[in-house]
Scaffold this active site. Structure first.
Site, PDB file in Angstrom:
ATOM      1  NE  ARG A   1      23.461 -18.458 -22.597  1.00 59.58           N
ATOM      2  CZ  ARG A   1      23.465 -19.496 -21.775  1.00 59.58           C
ATOM      3  NH1 ARG A   1      24.583 -19.971 -21.308  1.00 59.58           N
ATOM      4  NH2 ARG A   1      22.343 -20.094 -21.427  1.00 59.58           N
TER       5      ARG A   1
ATOM      6  CE  LYS B   1       8.620 -13.680 -37.214  1.00 53.85           C
ATOM      7  NZ  LYS B   1       9.789 -13.825 -37.814  1.00 53.85           N
TER       8      LYS B   1
ATOM      9  CG  ASP C   1       2.903 -10.541 -35.726  1.00 54.55           C
ATOM     10  OD1 ASP C   1       3.447  -9.585 -36.311  1.00 54.55           O
ATOM     11  OD2 ASP C   1       2.446 -11.515 -36.336  1.00 54.55           O
ATOM     12  CG  HIS C   2       7.687  -6.462 -35.995  1.00 56.62           C
ATOM     13  ND1 HIS C   2       8.081  -7.675 -36.482  1.00 56.62           N
ATOM     14  CD2 HIS C   2       7.912  -5.578 -37.002  1.00 56.62           C
ATOM     15  CE1 HIS C   2       8.519  -7.534 -37.721  1.00 56.62           C
ATOM     16  NE2 HIS C   2       8.436  -6.264 -38.059  1.00 56.62           N
TER      17      HIS C   2
ATOM     18  CD  GLU D   1      11.451  -8.894 -45.656  1.00 50.77           C
ATOM     19  OE1 GLU D   1      12.125  -8.251 -44.850  1.00 50.77           O
ATOM     20  OE2 GLU D   1      11.266 -10.112 -45.586  1.00 50.77           O
TER      21      GLU D   1
ATOM     22  CG  ASP E   1      10.917 -15.046 -41.369  1.00 46.45           C
ATOM     23  OD1 ASP E   1      11.128 -14.929 -40.143  1.00 46.45           O
ATOM     24  OD2 ASP E   1      11.313 -14.207 -42.207  1.00 46.45           O
TER      25      ASP E   1
ATOM     26  CG  HIS F   1       4.999 -10.586 -39.676  1.00 45.71           C
ATOM     27  ND1 HIS F   1       4.968 -10.498 -38.310  1.00 45.71           N
ATOM     28  CD2 HIS F   1       6.310 -10.679 -40.003  1.00 45.71           C
ATOM     29  CE1 HIS F   1       6.216 -10.528 -37.835  1.00 45.71           C
ATOM     30  NE2 HIS F   1       7.043 -10.652 -38.849  1.00 45.71           N
TER      31      HIS F   1
HETATM   32  C1  BG6 Z   1      10.643 -10.463 -39.296  1.00 46.16           C
HETATM   33  C2  BG6 Z   1      11.202 -11.550 -40.165  1.00 46.16           C
HETATM   34  O1  BG6 Z   1       9.678 -10.958 -38.421  1.00 46.16           O
HETATM   35  O2  BG6 Z   1      10.071  -9.455 -40.108  1.00 46.16           O
HETATM   36  C3  BG6 Z   1      12.217 -11.015 -41.140  1.00 46.16           C
HETATM   37  O3  BG6 Z   1      11.802 -12.542 -39.340  1.00 46.16           O
HETATM   38  C4  BG6 Z   1      11.625  -9.862 -41.919  1.00 46.16           C
HETATM   39  O4  BG6 Z   1      12.677 -12.032 -42.016  1.00 46.16           O
HETATM   40  C5  BG6 Z   1      10.996  -8.840 -40.989  1.00 46.16           C
HETATM   41  O5  BG6 Z   1      12.678  -9.263 -42.663  1.00 46.16           O
HETATM   42  C6  BG6 Z   1      10.243  -7.781 -41.764  1.00 46.16           C
HETATM   43  O6  BG6 Z   1       9.837  -6.774 -40.884  1.00 46.16           O
HETATM   44  P1  BG6 Z   1       9.595  -5.289 -41.396  1.00 46.16           P
HETATM   45  O7  BG6 Z   1       9.042  -4.576 -40.202  1.00 46.16           O
HETATM   46  O8  BG6 Z   1      10.918  -4.768 -41.841  1.00 46.16           O
HETATM   47  O9  BG6 Z   1       8.620  -5.398 -42.521  1.00 46.16           O
END
Ligand code: BG6
Length: 482
Positions: free
Chosen positions: A49, A147, A176-177, A215, A234, A239
């Site tokens: 932007r 997301k 969804d990674h 985490e 989240d 996940h």
């Molecule tokens: C994201 C969340 O989707 O995944 C974050 O929004 C989180 O809060 C992250 O920290 C964790 O991903 P990874 O790949 O580091 O386990």
């Protein structure tokens, strides 16, 4: 034979100058380019932007990309890659501002058009409508959604209605990674390409399954987003539930995206709902207070977000059940928290004890455990009892048979986004959530968050600990001793 050839493409990243784009999306394109997977003509357009200094933007991107490059490897193809990338300033989401995008895309009208929405979902509607108004959508278009896709079942349905108005389901890629992580994909191989485990993969042989994503990081600079979301939405809503689906689903009859997603959907639809009573003994929620994480003193969640009334959870633990034949009465423990002692994610399959014990003196229960470690190191570990060598009867020690991916496969482990981006370009939707999956996940999640604020307390836990101590349900031994 599936079409694995990637057709020439434009990738238009809305939010192209945002954090996700710089940290994950663009480096993923770069790595696929260096590995020779993007040999076709392509152009990546980063929409911003406000930014218009392309040279400066590319410098910043180069720094981000270099952070993802392992020691010894060079940035030798960076200039060539940057020729495929442009920064485009589009200050407003309206027809006039989109003209410049239209002109750029229509130069190559037969390329596929990948519109990547790396922006808050509140912006989706306007972008979709404007893309429609300027006639940029056709049957070669795809949309990629990050997301959160809503904050409730209702808002997720609204978002879906907007997207489905502009794109057909086969053009929609909900990311969804976690599904792009190598070890997560390996769950399918472990289960369906190895005779050993699948025969025992049921309630007759398995005592419990634990899925943990811990985490070390706190909420970082995402206070605005996180405080509306919390750990349940989240992490669990997407996940953890996706991992649960891969662990619990029935074998699909083939790898067709819809066949796999049909099986995942059945799992989501079989999750037992919570009510005002059952939630009390099966769900725990917590929030971090000050503490020490890896020798560093850190603030409380409330200090981090500078909002002292928040009751948002940064930790959640759930004992869930899947009401079907395979998983009758087998607890699935789902846990995730920020500011934990260590960063790690794993899935632990706890097998039942042997039906009869002939080693009466053994101090160890006669059972096995399969650990699928997703991160930081990617590994599969089978814990089994072994006899300690020497005379004097049977003395046991649990030992691990380890398959360490990094040792076994010497090549670099691609980031989850790399795999997902290639699948998008090829049009393979297996690793992306379908609309009905998302809806089923939301329904179950709502049975938790519509019941919990009044029924269960928010437990505070110290940063650097394993969460709200004694109250993290039963079946807790693994968790507490990591
Ligand atoms: C994201 C969340 O989707 O995944 C974050 O929004 C989180 O809060 C992250 O920290 C964790 O991903 P990874 O790949 O580091 O386990």
């Amino acid at each position: 034979m599936k079409d694995t050839v990637i057709k020439p493409f434009h990738a238009v990243i809305f939010g192209g100058d945002g954090d996700l784009s710089k940290r994950k999306i663009i480096p993923a394109f770069y790595h696929r380019f260096v590995d020779g997977q993007l040999k076709m003509p392509f152009q990546i357009i980063c929409i911003s932007r406000s930014l218009d200094d392309e040279a400066d933007f590319k410098k910043v991107l180069t720094e981000f990309i270099s952070k993802t490059i392992e020691k010894g490897a060079a940035l030798e193809k960076i200039d060539e890659f940057m020729d495929h990338l442009e920064l485009m300033k589009v200050p407003k989401t309206n027809q006039e501002s989109f003209e410049v995008l239209k002109t750029a895309i229509e130069k190559e009208s037969d390329w596929q058009r990948v519109f990547y929405f790396s922006v808050p979902s509140g912006a989706f509607s306007e972008i979709c409508n404007t893309l429609k108004d300027v006639n940029l959508l056709n049957d070669k278009s795809k949309v990629v959604l990050e997301k959160p896709l809503g904050f409730s079942l209702k808002s997720s349905r609204e978002i879906n209605a907007i997207i489905s108005d502009a794109f057909q389901e086969k053009q929609i890629f909900r990311i969804d990674h976690y599904l792009g992580k190598e070890t997560v994909q390996n769950i399918m191989v472990l289960r369906f390409a190895n005779h050993l485990f699948e025969r025992a993969w049921n309630a007759d042989n398995i005592e419990s399954i634990q899925i943990t994503v811990a985490e070390r990081l706190g909420v970082e600079k995402r206070a605005g987003y996180y405080d509306k979301t919390g750990a349940l939405l989240d992490m669990v809503q997407n996940h953890l539930l996706q991992i649960l689906c891969l662990i619990a689903m029935e074998p699909p009859s083939n790898l067709d995206p819809d066949t796999v997603r049909n099986e995942k959907l059945k799992v989501l639809e079989s999750l037992r709902f919570f009510d005002k009573e059952s939630i009390k003994s099966n769900v725990v929620r917590g929030q971090y207070t000050r503490g020490t994480v890896t020798n560093e003193k850190v603030n409380s969640y409330l200090e981090d977000i500078e909002e002292y009334n928040s009751e948002t959870e940064t930790f959640v633990a759930i004992k869930a059940y899947i009401d079907n034949w395979r998983w009758k009465n087998t607890p699935f423990y789902l846990r995730t928290g920020k500011r934990m002692k260590k960063k790690y994610s794993d899935i632990v399959i706890n097998f039942k004890t042997m039906p009869h014990n002939i080693f009466q003196d053994s101090k160890h229960p006669l059972k096995n455990k399969l650990i699928i470690r997703l991160q930081p190191e990617e590994r599969i570990e089978l814990v089994q009892l072994s006899k300690i060598p020497g005379p004097g009867g049977y003395r046991f020690k649990p030992i691990s048979l380890k398959l360490d991916f990094v040792d076994t496969f010497k090549e670099r482990m691609p980031d989850a986004y790399e795999r997902l981006i290639i699948d998008i370009l090829r049009g393979n939707q297996t690793l992306f959530m379908r609309h009905d999956e998302l809806e089923a996940a939301w329904k179950w999640i709502e049975s938790i968050n519509s019941n919990w604020s009044k029924q269960i307390p928010l437990d505070l836990y110290e940063s650097g600990s394993w969460g709200p101590g004694d109250q993290v349900l039963d079946g807790n031994d693994e968790w507490q001793t990591k």
